[in-house]
Write a protein that holds these residues in place. Sequence first.
Motif, PDB file in Angstrom:
ATOM      1  N   TYR A 199       7.876  15.035  -4.020  1.00  0.00           N
ATOM      2  CA  TYR A 199       7.730  13.736  -4.687  1.00  0.00           C
ATOM      3  C   TYR A 199       7.579  13.942  -6.186  1.00  0.00           C
ATOM      4  O   TYR A 199       6.701  14.670  -6.649  1.00  0.00           O
ATOM      5  CB  TYR A 199       6.516  12.994  -4.130  1.00  0.00           C
ATOM      6  CG  TYR A 199       6.323  11.623  -4.728  1.00  0.00           C
ATOM      7  CD1 TYR A 199       6.927  10.504  -4.157  1.00  0.00           C
ATOM      8  CD2 TYR A 199       5.535  11.440  -5.863  1.00  0.00           C
ATOM      9  CE1 TYR A 199       6.765   9.248  -4.712  1.00  0.00           C
ATOM     10  CE2 TYR A 199       5.364  10.191  -6.422  1.00  0.00           C
ATOM     11  CZ  TYR A 199       5.977   9.091  -5.835  1.00  0.00           C
ATOM     12  OH  TYR A 199       5.815   7.839  -6.392  1.00  0.00           O
TER      13      TYR A 199
ATOM     14  N   ARG B 101       8.259  11.276  -9.549  1.00  0.00           N
ATOM     15  CA  ARG B 101       8.783  10.011 -10.066  1.00  0.00           C
ATOM     16  C   ARG B 101       9.529  10.245 -11.383  1.00  0.00           C
ATOM     17  O   ARG B 101       9.039  10.931 -12.276  1.00  0.00           O
ATOM     18  CB  ARG B 101       7.648   9.005 -10.281  1.00  0.00           C
ATOM     19  CG  ARG B 101       8.132   7.646 -10.756  1.00  0.00           C
ATOM     20  CD  ARG B 101       7.036   6.614 -10.708  1.00  0.00           C
ATOM     21  NE  ARG B 101       6.743   6.208  -9.335  1.00  0.00           N
ATOM     22  CZ  ARG B 101       7.460   5.332  -8.654  1.00  0.00           C
ATOM     23  NH1 ARG B 101       8.531   4.770  -9.201  1.00  0.00           N
ATOM     24  NH2 ARG B 101       7.120   5.009  -7.429  1.00  0.00           N
TER      25      ARG B 101
ATOM     26  N   PRO C 162      13.582   3.328  -5.867  1.00  0.00           N
ATOM     27  CA  PRO C 162      12.720   4.322  -6.532  1.00  0.00           C
ATOM     28  C   PRO C 162      13.378   5.695  -6.597  1.00  0.00           C
ATOM     29  O   PRO C 162      13.899   6.192  -5.592  1.00  0.00           O
ATOM     30  CB  PRO C 162      11.469   4.344  -5.648  1.00  0.00           C
ATOM     31  CG  PRO C 162      11.451   3.007  -4.977  1.00  0.00           C
ATOM     32  CD  PRO C 162      12.892   2.647  -4.757  1.00  0.00           C
TER      33      PRO C 162
ATOM     34  N   VAL D  72      12.482   9.150  -6.755  1.00  0.00           N
ATOM     35  CA  VAL D  72      11.293   9.996  -6.587  1.00  0.00           C
ATOM     36  C   VAL D  72      11.637  11.349  -5.965  1.00  0.00           C
ATOM     37  O   VAL D  72      10.774  12.049  -5.461  1.00  0.00           O
ATOM     38  CB  VAL D  72      10.240   9.287  -5.702  1.00  0.00           C
ATOM     39  CG1 VAL D  72       9.700   8.056  -6.397  1.00  0.00           C
ATOM     40  CG2 VAL D  72      10.835   8.907  -4.337  1.00  0.00           C
TER      41      VAL D  72
END
Length: 440
Positions: free
Chosen positions: A203, A205, A216, A218
């Motif tokens: 993960y 961002r 998203p 990510v």
Amino acid sequence: MGHRGRRARKKKKKTKRLTLCHEPRFVELRRWLKERGFRSKLLIPAHFGDTGRGLMVTSPIKANGMLISLPEQCLLTTSTVLGSYLGEYIKRWKPPVSPLLALCAFLIAERHAGSLSKWKPYIDVLPQTYTCPAYFSDDIINLLPPGLRVKARDQRERVWELHSSSAAFFASLQPLLREPAVTLFSHDALCWAWCSVNTRTVYMRHPQSPHLSTEPDVYALAPYLDLLNHCPQVQVTAGFSQANRCYEIRSVQGCSKFHQAFICYGPHDNQRLLLDYGFVAPGNPHAVVYVDLDILKLCLNDRDKQLPQKLLFLKEHDFLMNLTFGFDGPSWRLMTALRLLSLKPEQYACWKSVLLGAVVCKDREEWTVQTALMLCKILLEESSKALERLSHLKEGADTTLTEQLSMVEFLRREEQAILGQSQELLGLQRQPLPSQPGFA
């Protein structure tokens, strides 16, 4: 005899791990990573008897010590893709592709490029196939526990939908390819790339790119770091360090020399691990058996005129989801839901109190325990039938099918162990209950 026994045990212990650092593909991977700034020799690839391929610690790691620090240049992200030969094609495409699709397309194209790929050393160590449900046939999916069965079909359908909806985008990449795009970007190729991203990404961002969809962003594929295996009992801290421009993982407990280094993906049960990552974890403390609404209804009296209202009340208070059995018996949520379903009309004023854990009167408590036992019986029968069908499929199965069936069989055996333990614990509760205050 004692001396020979100790030597035998030591020999056996040594054979449990086999270093892989001299294999050509790992030599190339290490050389490639070194060119990008990763020089640590703290972890080396090895094969372990219980988990397969993983990373072994060459020096002791203290508590909260650094396990791995992977430079940003080693990470494969959408920035990598947009800065590559695919970038201009992605930037021109409307509507914008998702970050996930961009990464999948890049992996497929790089695998196709072979020796010309700058990412070849990483591509070469990726699995050729996965044991995620996206790869499962209907026969395999039908053997899964009911709730997981629905999620597995949904996962497989998402990959099919992504493939069909991306056909025009894939065709636009034809000028870059040496073979027809429709052949290169096949469903099987996308399934491989999709599983590679979803099972191996960390993960991280990223800023929203105007050239990608608003989903998203990510994802970050982390070569070498993704060789670390999952262990439910391990604690780590992980994240991208803005100061060091590295993705870093620290071991909370530390790790001994020559032991396998582990990370933890989170407090996931084995159904979640199989769905999201394509593996199961023996001895998982988070292992549970789920009770779906359809199974729950089999234990309820459909002549109860208040049953729809009870179920609606439970739904409104989010008490029809995550009803489980564990090795410590039925969960509090499951028993609370059953206690509410047991109430008679004159007790309905106490519904909210029951949801807060209030005690039910003796006969309602006995009904609750008996219903929980009935659920165990129904689930055990369903599991036994699945294992019987599974045994027939194992006859003459190839390696790929055998691996998939082994995952399903593990889940079903674990399910039976949990339900058997729950039956024993519930059986103890069926002993005569002393009179206690409750609802009349």
